[in-house]
Design a protein around this motif. Structure first.
Motif, PDB file in Angstrom:
ATOM      1  N   GLY A   5       0.796  -1.223   0.000  1.00 50.28           N
ATOM      2  CA  GLY A   5       0.000   0.000   0.000  1.00 50.28           C
ATOM      3  C   GLY A   5       0.829   1.272   0.000  1.00 50.28           C
ATOM      4  O   GLY A   5       0.282   2.355   0.138  1.00 50.28           O
ATOM      5  N   GLY A   6       2.142   1.150  -0.106  1.00 50.77           N
ATOM      6  CA  GLY A   6       2.995   2.331  -0.133  1.00 50.77           C
ATOM      7  C   GLY A   6       3.208   2.963   1.226  1.00 50.77           C
ATOM      8  O   GLY A   6       3.462   4.162   1.318  1.00 50.77           O
ATOM      9  N   CYS A   7       3.097   2.186   2.275  1.00 45.25           N
ATOM     10  CA  CYS A   7       3.277   2.704   3.640  1.00 45.25           C
ATOM     11  C   CYS A   7       4.670   3.314   3.792  1.00 45.25           C
ATOM     12  O   CYS A   7       5.638   2.845   3.195  1.00 45.25           O
ATOM     13  CB  CYS A   7       3.105   1.583   4.660  1.00 45.25           C
ATOM     14  SG  CYS A   7       1.492   0.790   4.615  1.00 45.25           S
ATOM     15  N   PRO A  30       6.996   4.334   6.990  1.00 45.27           N
ATOM     16  CA  PRO A  30       7.881   3.348   6.351  1.00 45.27           C
ATOM     17  C   PRO A  30       7.168   2.003   6.175  1.00 45.27           C
ATOM     18  O   PRO A  30       6.292   1.637   6.947  1.00 45.27           O
ATOM     19  CB  PRO A  30       9.027   3.214   7.347  1.00 45.27           C
ATOM     20  CG  PRO A  30       8.394   3.441   8.679  1.00 45.27           C
ATOM     21  CD  PRO A  30       7.290   4.458   8.426  1.00 45.27           C
ATOM     22  N   CYS A  31       7.593   1.301   5.171  1.00 47.00           N
ATOM     23  CA  CYS A  31       7.117  -0.065   4.924  1.00 47.00           C
ATOM     24  C   CYS A  31       7.837  -1.013   5.887  1.00 47.00           C
ATOM     25  O   CYS A  31       8.977  -0.753   6.280  1.00 47.00           O
ATOM     26  CB  CYS A  31       7.424  -0.454   3.480  1.00 47.00           C
ATOM     27  SG  CYS A  31       7.040  -2.181   3.075  1.00 47.00           S
ATOM     28  N   VAL A  32       7.185  -2.102   6.258  1.00 44.98           N
ATOM     29  CA  VAL A  32       7.834  -3.074   7.144  1.00 44.98           C
ATOM     30  C   VAL A  32       9.123  -3.603   6.515  1.00 44.98           C
ATOM     31  O   VAL A  32      10.068  -3.929   7.228  1.00 44.98           O
ATOM     32  CB  VAL A  32       6.909  -4.245   7.517  1.00 44.98           C
ATOM     33  CG1 VAL A  32       5.738  -3.770   8.339  1.00 44.98           C
ATOM     34  CG2 VAL A  32       6.426  -4.995   6.295  1.00 44.98           C
ATOM     35  N   LEU A  33       9.180  -3.656   5.190  1.00 45.01           N
ATOM     36  CA  LEU A  33      10.398  -4.136   4.521  1.00 45.01           C
ATOM     37  C   LEU A  33      11.523  -3.108   4.638  1.00 45.01           C
ATOM     38  O   LEU A  33      12.694  -3.475   4.773  1.00 45.01           O
ATOM     39  CB  LEU A  33      10.101  -4.470   3.058  1.00 45.01           C
ATOM     40  CG  LEU A  33       9.049  -5.555   2.845  1.00 45.01           C
ATOM     41  CD1 LEU A  33       8.801  -5.777   1.353  1.00 45.01           C
ATOM     42  CD2 LEU A  33       9.440  -6.851   3.533  1.00 45.01           C
ATOM     43  N   ASP A  34      11.180  -1.817   4.593  1.00 42.83           N
ATOM     44  CA  ASP A  34      12.182  -0.766   4.798  1.00 42.83           C
ATOM     45  C   ASP A  34      12.717  -0.813   6.226  1.00 42.83           C
ATOM     46  O   ASP A  34      13.923  -0.686   6.460  1.00 42.83           O
ATOM     47  CB  ASP A  34      11.581   0.619   4.521  1.00 42.83           C
ATOM     48  CG  ASP A  34      11.142   0.788   3.080  1.00 42.83           C
ATOM     49  OD1 ASP A  34      11.726   0.146   2.187  1.00 42.83           O
ATOM     50  OD2 ASP A  34      10.197   1.576   2.854  1.00 42.83           O
ATOM     51  N   THR A  35      11.805  -0.971   7.175  1.00 43.62           N
ATOM     52  CA  THR A  35      12.189  -1.045   8.581  1.00 43.62           C
ATOM     53  C   THR A  35      13.106  -2.242   8.816  1.00 43.62           C
ATOM     54  O   THR A  35      14.110  -2.140   9.524  1.00 43.62           O
ATOM     55  CB  THR A  35      10.938  -1.133   9.478  1.00 43.62           C
ATOM     56  OG1 THR A  35      10.112  -0.002   9.211  1.00 43.62           O
ATOM     57  CG2 THR A  35      11.300  -1.165  10.944  1.00 43.62           C
ATOM     58  N   TYR A  36      12.779  -3.367   8.194  1.00 51.23           N
ATOM     59  CA  TYR A  36      13.606  -4.566   8.323  1.00 51.23           C
ATOM     60  C   TYR A  36      14.990  -4.332   7.716  1.00 51.23           C
ATOM     61  O   TYR A  36      16.004  -4.722   8.312  1.00 51.23           O
ATOM     62  CB  TYR A  36      12.924  -5.749   7.650  1.00 51.23           C
ATOM     63  CG  TYR A  36      13.785  -7.001   7.608  1.00 51.23           C
ATOM     64  CD1 TYR A  36      14.068  -7.710   8.771  1.00 51.23           C
ATOM     65  CD2 TYR A  36      14.313  -7.467   6.414  1.00 51.23           C
ATOM     66  CE1 TYR A  36      14.854  -8.840   8.751  1.00 51.23           C
ATOM     67  CE2 TYR A  36      15.099  -8.598   6.384  1.00 51.23           C
ATOM     68  CZ  TYR A  36      15.364  -9.279   7.546  1.00 51.23           C
ATOM     69  OH  TYR A  36      16.156 -10.409   7.519  1.00 51.23           O
TER      70      TYR A  36
END
Length: 60
Positions: A26-28, A30-36
């Protein structure tokens, strides 16, 4: 005999990888993948520092 690293300096643990469904696409921000990815970068830095303090710890 190598006793291993001291108990007061435990080896850093990697962050938990997000599950495939954790990103909603959904373009969050930060995205959980960015945070990871940021957490993995921090983990790698911490691990490198730990290995420098505990030479030979990865040798079995």
């Amino acid at each position: 005999m190598n006793a291993g690293p001291p108990a007061h300096d435990p080896r850093p643990m990697p962050p938990e990888k997000p599950l495939p469904g954790d990103c909603c696409d959904g373009g969050c921000d930060p995205c959980v993948l960015d945070t990871y990815a940021e957490a993995m970068e921090h983990y790698r830095e911490q691990l490198a520092q730990w290995l420098a303090r505990n030479p030979g710890a990865d040798q079995g």
